[in-house]
Design a protein around this motif. Structure first.
Motif, PDB file in Angstrom:
ATOM      1  N   LEU A   5      40.194  43.114  41.421  1.00 28.39           N
ATOM      2  CA  LEU A   5      39.797  43.136  42.834  1.00 28.39           C
ATOM      3  C   LEU A   5      38.363  42.684  43.066  1.00 28.39           C
ATOM      4  CD1 LEU A   5      41.479  46.465  43.959  1.00 28.39           C
ATOM      5  CD2 LEU A   5      41.931  44.187  44.878  1.00 28.39           C
ATOM      6  N   GLN A   6      37.684  42.249  42.038  1.00 31.38           N
ATOM      7  CA  GLN A   6      36.258  41.926  42.172  1.00 31.38           C
ATOM      8  C   GLN A   6      35.983  40.720  43.057  1.00 31.38           C
ATOM      9  OE1 GLN A   6      34.578  41.808  38.249  1.00 31.38           O
ATOM     10  NE2 GLN A   6      35.048  43.957  37.875  1.00 31.38           N
ATOM     11  N   ARG A   7      36.909  39.765  43.118  1.00 32.81           N
ATOM     12  CA  ARG A   7      36.639  38.540  43.880  1.00 32.81           C
ATOM     13  C   ARG A   7      37.780  38.170  44.814  1.00 32.81           C
ATOM     14  NH1 ARG A   7      35.604  37.598  38.654  1.00 32.81           N
ATOM     15  NH2 ARG A   7      33.436  37.723  38.043  1.00 32.81           N
ATOM     16  N   VAL A   8      38.499  39.164  45.339  1.00 33.50           N
ATOM     17  CA  VAL A   8      39.646  38.860  46.185  1.00 33.50           C
ATOM     18  C   VAL A   8      39.840  39.988  47.201  1.00 33.50           C
ATOM     19  CG1 VAL A   8      41.341  39.932  44.632  1.00 33.50           C
ATOM     20  CG2 VAL A   8      42.075  38.102  46.152  1.00 33.50           C
ATOM     21  N   ASP A   9      40.374  39.653  48.347  1.00 32.26           N
ATOM     22  CA  ASP A   9      40.718  40.650  49.358  1.00 32.26           C
ATOM     23  C   ASP A   9      41.807  41.574  48.818  1.00 32.26           C
ATOM     24  OD1 ASP A   9      40.835  41.581  52.291  1.00 32.26           O
ATOM     25  OD2 ASP A   9      42.922  41.069  51.803  1.00 32.26           O
ATOM     26  N   SER A  10      41.705  42.847  49.074  1.00 33.16           N
ATOM     27  CA  SER A  10      42.644  43.821  48.517  1.00 33.16           C
ATOM     28  C   SER A  10      44.078  43.610  49.015  1.00 33.16           C
ATOM     29  CB  SER A  10      42.187  45.247  48.814  1.00 33.16           C
ATOM     30  OG  SER A  10      42.177  45.501  50.206  1.00 33.16           O
ATOM     31  N   ASP A  11      44.241  43.180  50.272  1.00 35.02           N
ATOM     32  CA  ASP A  11      45.591  42.943  50.786  1.00 35.02           C
ATOM     33  C   ASP A  11      46.251  41.750  50.095  1.00 35.02           C
ATOM     34  OD1 ASP A  11      45.242  45.083  52.523  1.00 35.02           O
ATOM     35  OD2 ASP A  11      44.607  43.803  54.180  1.00 35.02           O
ATOM     36  N   PHE A  12      45.473  40.681  49.869  1.00 33.66           N
ATOM     37  CA  PHE A  12      46.001  39.516  49.166  1.00 33.66           C
ATOM     38  C   PHE A  12      46.328  39.882  47.717  1.00 33.66           C
ATOM     39  CE2 PHE A  12      45.336  35.310  47.001  1.00 33.66           C
ATOM     40  CZ  PHE A  12      46.496  34.730  47.488  1.00 33.66           C
ATOM     41  N   ALA A  13      45.488  40.706  47.109  1.00 34.32           N
ATOM     42  CA  ALA A  13      45.746  41.163  45.741  1.00 34.32           C
ATOM     43  C   ALA A  13      47.034  41.985  45.676  1.00 34.32           C
ATOM     44  CB  ALA A  13      44.568  41.995  45.236  1.00 34.32           C
ATOM     45  N   THR A  14      47.277  42.795  46.692  1.00 37.32           N
ATOM     46  CA  THR A  14      48.515  43.576  46.738  1.00 37.32           C
ATOM     47  C   THR A  14      49.725  42.656  46.835  1.00 37.32           C
ATOM     48  OG1 THR A  14      47.331  45.392  47.814  1.00 37.32           O
ATOM     49  CG2 THR A  14      49.727  45.434  47.955  1.00 37.32           C
ATOM     50  N   LEU A  15      49.615  41.595  47.604  1.00 33.79           N
ATOM     51  CA  LEU A  15      50.702  40.627  47.716  1.00 33.79           C
ATOM     52  C   LEU A  15      50.990  39.971  46.358  1.00 33.79           C
ATOM     53  CD1 LEU A  15      52.742  38.939  49.352  1.00 33.79           C
ATOM     54  CD2 LEU A  15      50.868  37.335  49.806  1.00 33.79           C
ATOM     55  N   ILE A  16      49.943  39.549  45.667  1.00 32.48           N
ATOM     56  CA  ILE A  16      50.129  38.934  44.348  1.00 32.48           C
ATOM     57  C   ILE A  16      50.811  39.917  43.398  1.00 32.48           C
ATOM     58  CG2 ILE A  16      48.906  38.064  42.299  1.00 32.48           C
ATOM     59  CD1 ILE A  16      46.801  36.938  44.300  1.00 32.48           C
ATOM     60  N   ARG A  17      50.344  41.148  43.385  1.00 28.32           N
ATOM     61  CA  ARG A  17      50.936  42.186  42.541  1.00 28.32           C
ATOM     62  C   ARG A  17      52.418  42.363  42.867  1.00 28.32           C
ATOM     63  NH1 ARG A  17      49.597  48.573  43.279  1.00 28.32           N
ATOM     64  NH2 ARG A  17      50.677  49.329  41.447  1.00 28.32           N
TER      65      ARG A  17
END
Length: 144
Positions: free
Chosen positions: A29-41
């Motif tokens: 999560l260091q260089r990405v929006d948390s919502d977009f990271a959740t989508l990738i996950r």
């Protein structure tokens, strides 16, 4: 318990993977929006789990399931998605060593909800353990 692993072993594995989830997510999560990271996950989970279920021959028609089963699975999925969004947002803003334990307040809430809705009746010893988890969450939640 019979052959294979019982529920406790699966629960311990779940705890180990949940711990790794927090660590890997915090690093990711260091260089990405948390919502977009959740989508990738979520996309990764869908692909991997879909391959696993298909590969084990367990893929079936979900529309053949009873309506109440589908309804509760959909509600569970919505709750999971909301939990993940909140969890990733909290991880982005806070320390993993604080966020993950507070997230475990779910242990207390599951016990209360299971008591209220599923008629489960934990023993006094189990309630003590649940209360200790809740106390730990309160200790972690207050700043010095």
């Amino acid at each position: 318990m019979g052959h294979g692993m019982g529920w406790f072993h699966w629960a311990l594995l779940s705890a180990c993977f949940a711990a790794l989830t927090a660590i890997f997510a915090k690093l990711g999560l260091q260089r990405v929006d948390s919502d977009f990271a959740t989508l990738i996950r979520t996309v990764v989970i869908v692909v991997v789990l879909g391959a696993f279920v298909a590969g084990t021959g367990k893929l079936g028609n979900p529309l053949a399931l009873p309506r109440s089963t589908l309804w509760f699975l959909v509600l569970s999925a919505l709750a999971t998605g909301a939990s993940w969004v909140c969890y990733f947002r909290a991880l982005q803003l806070g320390n993993a060593s604080q966020v993950a334990p507070v997230d475990k307040l779910s242990v207390v809430l599951v016990a209360v909800f299971a008591f209220a809705f599923l008629r489960e009746r934990p023993s006094p010893r189990e309630w003590l353990g649940i209360a200790l988890v809740g106390a730990g969450v309160l200790v972690l939640g207050f700043r010095r």
